[in-house]
Write a protein that holds these residues in place. Structure first.
Motif, PDB file in Angstrom:
ATOM      1  N   VAL A   1       0.979  -1.034   0.026  1.00 46.60           N
ATOM      2  CA  VAL A   1      -0.113   0.171   0.120  1.00 46.60           C
ATOM      3  C   VAL A   1       0.893   1.268  -0.015  1.00 46.60           C
ATOM      4  CG1 VAL A   1      -1.683   1.391   1.386  1.00 46.60           C
ATOM      5  CG2 VAL A   1      -2.010  -1.139   1.174  1.00 46.60           C
ATOM      6  N   GLN A   2       1.985   1.257   0.797  1.00 48.54           N
ATOM      7  CA  GLN A   2       2.741   2.231   0.884  1.00 48.54           C
ATOM      8  C   GLN A   2       3.504   2.689  -0.569  1.00 48.54           C
ATOM      9  OE1 GLN A   2       2.708   3.952   3.574  1.00 48.54           O
ATOM     10  NE2 GLN A   2       3.757   3.213   5.366  1.00 48.54           N
ATOM     11  N   ALA A   3       3.893   1.661  -1.293  1.00 48.21           N
ATOM     12  CA  ALA A   3       4.394   1.639  -2.576  1.00 48.21           C
ATOM     13  C   ALA A   3       3.478   2.089  -3.482  1.00 48.21           C
ATOM     14  CB  ALA A   3       5.087   0.293  -2.979  1.00 48.21           C
ATOM     15  N   LEU A   4       2.219   1.730  -3.434  1.00 42.40           N
ATOM     16  CA  LEU A   4       1.016   2.286  -4.283  1.00 42.40           C
ATOM     17  C   LEU A   4       0.778   3.589  -4.264  1.00 42.40           C
ATOM     18  CD1 LEU A   4      -0.974  -0.996  -4.307  1.00 42.40           C
ATOM     19  CD2 LEU A   4       0.412  -0.181  -6.214  1.00 42.40           C
ATOM     20  N   PRO A  48      -9.291   5.237  -0.856  1.00 44.39           N
ATOM     21  CA  PRO A  48      -9.408   3.814  -0.546  1.00 44.39           C
ATOM     22  C   PRO A  48      -8.910   3.279  -1.970  1.00 44.39           C
ATOM     23  CG  PRO A  48     -11.595   4.887  -0.769  1.00 44.39           C
ATOM     24  CD  PRO A  48     -10.560   5.940  -0.644  1.00 44.39           C
ATOM     25  N   LEU A  49      -8.450   1.863  -1.948  1.00 50.11           N
ATOM     26  CA  LEU A  49      -7.630   1.435  -2.929  1.00 50.11           C
ATOM     27  C   LEU A  49      -8.326  -0.079  -3.008  1.00 50.11           C
ATOM     28  CD1 LEU A  49      -5.787   1.336  -5.246  1.00 50.11           C
ATOM     29  CD2 LEU A  49      -3.976   0.967  -3.303  1.00 50.11           C
ATOM     30  N   LEU A  50      -8.877  -0.591  -4.421  1.00 48.42           N
ATOM     31  CA  LEU A  50      -9.059  -1.816  -4.188  1.00 48.42           C
ATOM     32  C   LEU A  50      -7.818  -2.573  -4.938  1.00 48.42           C
ATOM     33  CD1 LEU A  50     -11.485  -3.653  -3.825  1.00 48.42           C
ATOM     34  CD2 LEU A  50     -11.871  -3.489  -6.178  1.00 48.42           C
ATOM     35  N   ILE A  51      -7.271  -3.800  -4.236  1.00 49.33           N
ATOM     36  CA  ILE A  51      -6.153  -4.490  -4.759  1.00 49.33           C
ATOM     37  C   ILE A  51      -6.632  -5.600  -5.190  1.00 49.33           C
ATOM     38  CG2 ILE A  51      -3.594  -5.054  -4.505  1.00 49.33           C
ATOM     39  CD1 ILE A  51      -3.634  -3.047  -1.956  1.00 49.33           C
ATOM     40  N   HIS A  70      -4.257  -4.134 -10.305  1.00 49.34           N
ATOM     41  CA  HIS A  70      -4.222  -5.626 -10.488  1.00 49.34           C
ATOM     42  C   HIS A  70      -2.573  -5.905 -10.185  1.00 49.34           C
ATOM     43  CE1 HIS A  70      -7.932  -6.566 -12.459  1.00 49.34           C
ATOM     44  NE2 HIS A  70      -7.980  -5.183 -12.558  1.00 49.34           N
ATOM     45  N   ILE A  71      -2.217  -6.789  -9.112  1.00 51.26           N
ATOM     46  CA  ILE A  71      -1.023  -7.252  -8.856  1.00 51.26           C
ATOM     47  C   ILE A  71      -0.986  -8.524  -9.116  1.00 51.26           C
ATOM     48  CG2 ILE A  71       0.415  -7.377  -6.856  1.00 51.26           C
ATOM     49  CD1 ILE A  71      -0.183  -4.531  -7.302  1.00 51.26           C
ATOM     50  N   LYS A  72       0.080  -8.767  -9.677  1.00 58.32           N
ATOM     51  CA  LYS A  72       0.702 -10.188 -10.436  1.00 58.32           C
ATOM     52  C   LYS A  72       1.943 -10.483  -9.320  1.00 58.32           C
ATOM     53  CE  LYS A  72       0.762 -13.524 -13.790  1.00 58.32           C
ATOM     54  NZ  LYS A  72       0.047 -14.717 -12.829  1.00 58.32           N
ATOM     55  N   TYR A 110       6.486  -8.315  -7.216  1.00 57.03           N
ATOM     56  CA  TYR A 110       5.209  -8.251  -7.854  1.00 57.03           C
ATOM     57  C   TYR A 110       5.319  -7.167  -9.058  1.00 57.03           C
ATOM     58  CZ  TYR A 110       4.738  -3.800  -5.420  1.00 57.03           C
ATOM     59  OH  TYR A 110       4.930  -2.464  -4.837  1.00 57.03           O
ATOM     60  N   GLN A 111       4.101  -7.372  -9.950  1.00 54.18           N
ATOM     61  CA  GLN A 111       4.046  -6.438 -11.107  1.00 54.18           C
ATOM     62  C   GLN A 111       2.691  -5.938 -11.174  1.00 54.18           C
ATOM     63  OE1 GLN A 111       4.518  -9.090 -14.628  1.00 54.18           O
ATOM     64  NE2 GLN A 111       3.078  -7.856 -15.584  1.00 54.18           N
ATOM     65  N   ILE A 112       2.618  -4.949 -11.378  1.00 52.46           N
ATOM     66  CA  ILE A 112       1.090  -3.810 -11.585  1.00 52.46           C
ATOM     67  C   ILE A 112       0.823  -4.271 -13.102  1.00 52.46           C
ATOM     68  CG2 ILE A 112      -0.152  -1.751 -11.535  1.00 52.46           C
ATOM     69  CD1 ILE A 112       2.029  -0.708  -9.470  1.00 52.46           C
ATOM     70  N   GLU A 113      -0.352  -5.142 -12.971  1.00 47.79           N
ATOM     71  CA  GLU A 113      -0.700  -5.330 -14.597  1.00 47.79           C
ATOM     72  C   GLU A 113      -1.658  -4.358 -14.997  1.00 47.79           C
ATOM     73  OE1 GLU A 113      -1.103 -10.123 -14.869  1.00 47.79           O
ATOM     74  OE2 GLU A 113      -2.541  -9.406 -13.408  1.00 47.79           O
ATOM     75  N   HIS A 114      -2.613  -3.838 -14.073  1.00 53.15           N
ATOM     76  CA  HIS A 114      -3.419  -2.877 -14.714  1.00 53.15           C
ATOM     77  C   HIS A 114      -3.642  -1.987 -13.561  1.00 53.15           C
ATOM     78  CE1 HIS A 114      -4.575  -5.611 -17.831  1.00 53.15           C
ATOM     79  NE2 HIS A 114      -4.796  -6.510 -16.759  1.00 53.15           N
ATOM     80  N   VAL A 115      -3.952  -0.574 -13.821  1.00 55.32           N
ATOM     81  CA  VAL A 115      -4.509   0.594 -12.899  1.00 55.32           C
ATOM     82  C   VAL A 115      -5.760   0.957 -13.529  1.00 55.32           C
ATOM     83  CG1 VAL A 115      -4.096   2.622 -11.887  1.00 55.32           C
ATOM     84  CG2 VAL A 115      -2.191   1.128 -12.119  1.00 55.32           C
ATOM     85  N   VAL A 116      -6.662   0.924 -12.631  1.00 59.39           N
ATOM     86  CA  VAL A 116      -8.055   1.195 -13.137  1.00 59.39           C
ATOM     87  C   VAL A 116      -8.404   2.454 -12.162  1.00 59.39           C
ATOM     88  CG1 VAL A 116     -10.379   1.158 -13.523  1.00 59.39           C
ATOM     89  CG2 VAL A 116      -8.739  -0.912 -13.735  1.00 59.39           C
TER      90      VAL A 116
END
Ligand SMILES: *Cc1c(COP(=O)(O)O)cnc(C)c1O
Length: 665
Positions: A84-87, A95-98, A591-593, A599-605
């Motif tokens: 969460v800190q990194a994001l 609020p953030l939906l992971i 979206h985290i993989k 990890y890798q961030i696949e998508h950010v919406v």
């Protein structure tokens, strides 16, 4: 006999600590038994019941942070707090939906593995081909992932409406995967589904309403297509609880047995009985009790064999949804739990269907399930922060003076005299004196300051009584609410209506856990209040081993330090049913993989901006700005605003339009 162990859940422990022989209080030596041990992550795990609902995905690390292991037992984990800190550094505010796509993959694998195991165990001479009901979570990235992860199992999709059919048709490309078409249908829906067979889709039109039988016959005729049809039965076996109404004789969906018999006659007359190949039922979602599932399978199996014997070329038995999620981790038939696991579920279906078919010497069907909740719930975590708290006044009251009002002296005397022997009586006295004080105020006999003092004394009484109640084995009924009245309120950066609508609408429970400080005792008990201006915008029901608890254990806020909470298991239904109450929009989603390196961030919406939510209610941002501009011009001319102020107002206004609907913290 040794000394009674000292209960550790009392506040400080300092005053009850037995002095050691030298009379010196030990502070750094854990030698004496009666020193309260420091809080451990195991205690947090137990308190928040993480093992019960979170295994194998969620746990706590040595740093006291919540962690996620998206691939379950197969290893690899991420520290949720650090994530969460990194994001946040990437400008992804709360609020953030992971979303963890690996969890989705794991769920699909698990469900298929359970059916594969059951099929092997009972030597079931058929196969399983599940479908995902799109209505559980329609988000494009999720559906695309799901189809991809499902490929090895020919996992398909279930659509319940025309828009969902549109999604399914465009997305499902797995050869042999099923596309189950449920819901209310008109001619266009049915034709589209039938024509999809020309594209190689294994689309099956499930007849749910009496009228659909004729529409399907007409559509098939005019298209010259031999469709595959199914029929949804209204079972007598009823789900219990919230969705019990999904089955039973008066259920909204499906055909009764007489209606099914009529449908067979209609299809036969149209020379289409061979098209009827599937029996479907759905007794409701979150079926907590395995016995309810067994009853339904038994009834459906008998209907299935009867249909096969009546000349329909039956091939599929679709057991619908209902596979439950253990939200409170209690493994019981409580509505927020389930008294069976996925393997029991698969075993019972496979065994029951095999037996029914073998008795009549009929080939077994391909089994289909439409599990939504069990597939999608675990994959997302909603992270939100606490903005502040409100606590009842906790100051120790000053003794009253001779000249003070009698009511205040009475309250103080009540406070002073509170003891184990009289706490219950004192509680009622305190309430009565407080109420008297308020009426005195209302009639003008008490000043505002005196009323404030009365309220402060009342809360002091409550706090003192609460401390005594905490030591008692038995709590009198009339004091049960005391803790709730005294509880803190934590204000959270969240809209319950947008992000956890079922918590508001149907009292659904979702596990909520701090993402950090889990090696520290959470010594505050609180309810959560959201950002909306609605008294329903709160959470005051939390998971517990027995029933439900009304307060959640949390940590005191540290100044200038964020406090993050995670709401878990909300990946099914919540996103699409969330609403724009108070115009709080969709939250940011990532979206985290998991990768070998992290990890890798696949998508950010990105979540909705203020401009976007205003657009939903037909406001145009430019028009709004223009209106403010005109008003400031007017005010400038009238000299009621300075140029500087007007510029600042406009800048703030424009910035808020392009910003997030939640608070920046
Ligand atoms: C909602 C629904 C489902 C999904 O049920 P879950 O309990 O979430 O698995 C499956 N089939 C039908 C027909 C539904 O309406």
């Amino acid at each position: 006999m040794g000394l009674e162990p000292i209960r550790e859940e009392t506040d400080t422990g300092a005053d009850r600590r037995a002095p050691n022989e030298s009379g010196v209080e030990e502070d750094d030596r854990p030698a004496a038994k009666d020193v309260a041990p420091s809080w451990t992550i195991e205690q947090s795990e137990e308190l928040y019941r993480i093992k019960g609902w979170g295994e194998p995905y969620f746990s706590i690390n040595a740093a006291g942070h919540a962690i996620v292991s998206p691939k379950g037992e197969r290893g690899g984990s991420l520290d949720l707090y650090e994530l969460v800190q990194a994001l946040k550094l990437r400008d992804l505010g709360l609020p953030l939906l992971i979303r963890f796509s690996d969890i989705l993959e794991d769920r699909i694998e698990r469900l298929n593995a359970c059916f594969a195991k059951a099929i092997a165990r009972y030597k079931y001479p058929g196969s399983y081909r599940g479908v995902f009901p799109i209505k559980c979570n329609q988000q494009r990235h999720l559906i695309e992932d799901l189809v991809r992860f499902g490929e090895p199992y020919q996992f398909g999709l279930e659509a319940g409406s025309k828009p969902e059919l549109a999604i399914a048709l465009a997305t499902l490309k797995t050869p042999g995967a099923l596309l189950i078409c449920n819901g209310y249908k008109d001619r266009a829906y049915i034709e589209t589904a039938m024509l999809a067979r020309r594209l190689g889709q294994t689309a099956i039109v499930v007849l749910e309403q009496v009228e659909e039988v004729q529409i399907a016959i007409d559509a098939a005729r005019s298209l010259g297509i031999d469709p595959v049809l199914g029929v949804r039965a209204k079972l007598t076996s009823k789900g219990i609880g919230r969705w019990g109404g999904s089955s039973g004789d008066r259920a909204k969906f499906g055909l009764t047995i007489p209606e099914i018999v009529r449908a067979i006659e209609q299809l036969e007359a149209a020379n289409m009985l061979h098209c009827l190949q599937l029996l479907h039922f759905h007794i409701g979602s979150q079926i907590s009790s395995i016995s309810v599932i067994k009853d339904a399978i038994r009834e459906a199996s008998q209907i299935y064999v009867s249909l096969a014997q009546s000349g329909a070329q039956m091939k599929y038995l679709d057991v619908g949804g209902g596979l439950a999620v253990d939200y409170d981790g209690s493994k019981t038939n409580f509505h927020a739990s389930k008294n069976y696991n996925m393997q029991n579920y698969a075993n019972d279906i496979v065994a029951e269907v095999k037996e029914a078919c073998q008795e009549r010497d009929l080939p077994v069907p391909t089994l289909i399930s439409e599990s939504g909740r069990a597939i999608a719930s675990h994959q997302s975590v909603l992270v939100f922060d606490v903005l502040g708290t409100s606590e009842v006044c906790t100051d120790l009251p000053e003794p009253t003076q001779e000249k003070e009002h009698l009511i205040l002296r009475n309250l103080y005397e009540t406070y002073r005299a509170i003891a184990v022997e009289n706490y219950q009586e004192a509680y009622h006295d305190a309430i009565q004196f407080k109420e008297e004080a308020i009426s005195l105020f209302n009639f003008g006999y008490l000043s505002l300051r005196e009323r404030a003092r009365a309220e402060q004394l009342y809360w002091a009484c409550c706090r003192k009584i609460q401390a005594i109640v905490g030591e008692q084995e038995y709590v009198p009924d009339d004091l049960e609410d005391l803790e709730k009245i005294m509880a803190s309120i934590y204000y959270v950066n969240l809209s319950v209506f947008q992000s956890a609508p079922d918590s508001w609408a149907i009292d659904q429970l979702f596990p909520i856990v701090p993402l950090h400080r889990l090696d520290e005792k959470p010594n505050i008990r609180a309810t959560l209040a959201d950002l909306t201006c609605d008294s329903d915008g709160k959470i005051d029901r939390f998971i517990d081993l027995l029933d439900v608890k009304s307060l959640l254990e949390l940590h005191p806020l540290h100044p200038d330090e964020p406090y993050y909470l995670g709401m878990f298991l909300g990946g099914a239904y919540q996103e699409i049913m969330g609403n724009l109450h108070n115009l709080f929009g969709d939250t940011n989603t990532v979206h985290i993989k998991l990768t070998p390196k992290g990890y890798q961030i696949e998508h950010v919406v990105k979540g909705d901006s203020v401009t976007e939510v205003l657009g939903y209610v037909q406001y145009d941002a430019e028009d709004l700005v223009e209106s403010i501009r005109k008003q400031t011009e007017q005010a400038l001319q009238e000299g009621t605003i300075t140029l500087q102020e007007s510029q600042r107002l406009l800048r703030n206004y424009e910035q808020s339009l392009s910003g997030y609907t939640y608070l920046n913290s």
